[in-house]
Design a protein around this motif. Structure first.
Motif, short mmCIF file in Angstrom:
data_model
loop_
_atom_site.label_atom_id
_atom_site.label_comp_id
_atom_site.label_asym_id
_atom_site.label_seq_id
_atom_site.Cartn_x
_atom_site.Cartn_y
_atom_site.Cartn_z
N ALA A 1 64.34 42.74 -20.78
CA ALA A 1 63.71 42.06 -19.65
C ALA A 1 62.32 42.60 -19.31
CB ALA A 1 64.61 42.15 -18.42
N PHE A 2 62.10 43.86 -19.59
CA PHE A 2 60.81 44.47 -19.28
C PHE A 2 60.33 45.28 -20.47
CE2 PHE A 2 63.07 43.93 -15.27
CZ PHE A 2 62.12 43.26 -14.52
N ASP A 3 59.04 45.20 -20.73
CA ASP A 3 58.51 45.98 -21.86
C ASP A 3 58.28 47.42 -21.44
OD1 ASP A 3 56.15 45.94 -20.38
OD2 ASP A 3 55.16 44.46 -21.65
N ASP A 4 57.69 48.22 -22.32
CA ASP A 4 57.49 49.65 -22.06
C ASP A 4 56.57 49.90 -20.87
OD1 ASP A 4 59.17 50.30 -24.14
OD2 ASP A 4 57.54 50.45 -25.60
N ALA A 5 55.66 48.95 -20.60
CA ALA A 5 54.74 49.09 -19.47
C ALA A 5 55.38 48.64 -18.16
CB ALA A 5 53.47 48.29 -19.74
N GLY A 6 56.60 48.09 -18.23
CA GLY A 6 57.28 47.62 -17.03
C GLY A 6 56.98 46.18 -16.68
N ASP A 7 56.29 45.48 -17.58
CA ASP A 7 55.96 44.08 -17.34
C ASP A 7 57.11 43.18 -17.82
OD1 ASP A 7 53.41 44.72 -16.36
OD2 ASP A 7 52.60 44.80 -18.40
N PRO A 8 57.34 42.07 -17.10
CA PRO A 8 58.41 41.15 -17.50
C PRO A 8 58.12 40.52 -18.87
CG PRO A 8 57.60 40.61 -15.30
CD PRO A 8 56.69 41.64 -15.85
N TRP B 1 67.33 42.23 -13.22
CA TRP B 1 66.27 43.01 -12.55
C TRP B 1 66.37 44.50 -12.87
CZ3 TRP B 1 62.42 40.44 -10.36
CH2 TRP B 1 61.47 41.18 -9.66
N LYS B 2 67.61 44.99 -13.04
CA LYS B 2 67.83 46.42 -13.32
C LYS B 2 67.92 46.72 -14.81
CE LYS B 2 71.54 46.56 -10.82
NZ LYS B 2 72.77 47.02 -10.15
#
Length: 85
Positions: A37-44, A30-31
């Motif tokens: 785990a997350f792309d540049d837009a903050g999406d999983p 999660w961190k």
């Protein structure tokens, strides 16, 4: 089927260990700041979903295995108590 005391303890310990390990893993997932785990837009990402699925399955299996160990321990305790009377 009757489980031995060492096997019951092993199954119970495995269930607890599974929860400790995978809770730590999910917190770290999660961190994640590496971009896996997350792309540049903050999406999983797919990496996130695959590893979250692995963690959930491991929680379920760890719980089931731990409950089997706990039931084995309780059955051994009941049989020890019942034979003493």
């Amino acid at each position: 089927m009757k489980l031995s005391r060492p096997l019951s303890w092993f199954l119970l310990a495995f269930g607890v260990w599974s929860w400790v390990i995978w809770i730590t893993f999910v917190k770290n997932l999660w961190k994640d700041g590496s971009g896996l785990a997350f792309d540049d837009a903050g999406d999983p990402t797919a990496y996130f979903w695959v590893h979250l699925t692995l963690a959930v399955v491991s929680f379920v299996l760890g719980t089931v295995i731990g409950v089997i160990g706990l039931r084995g321990m309780r059955a051994l305790r009941r049989s020890a108590t019942g034979s003493a009377s």
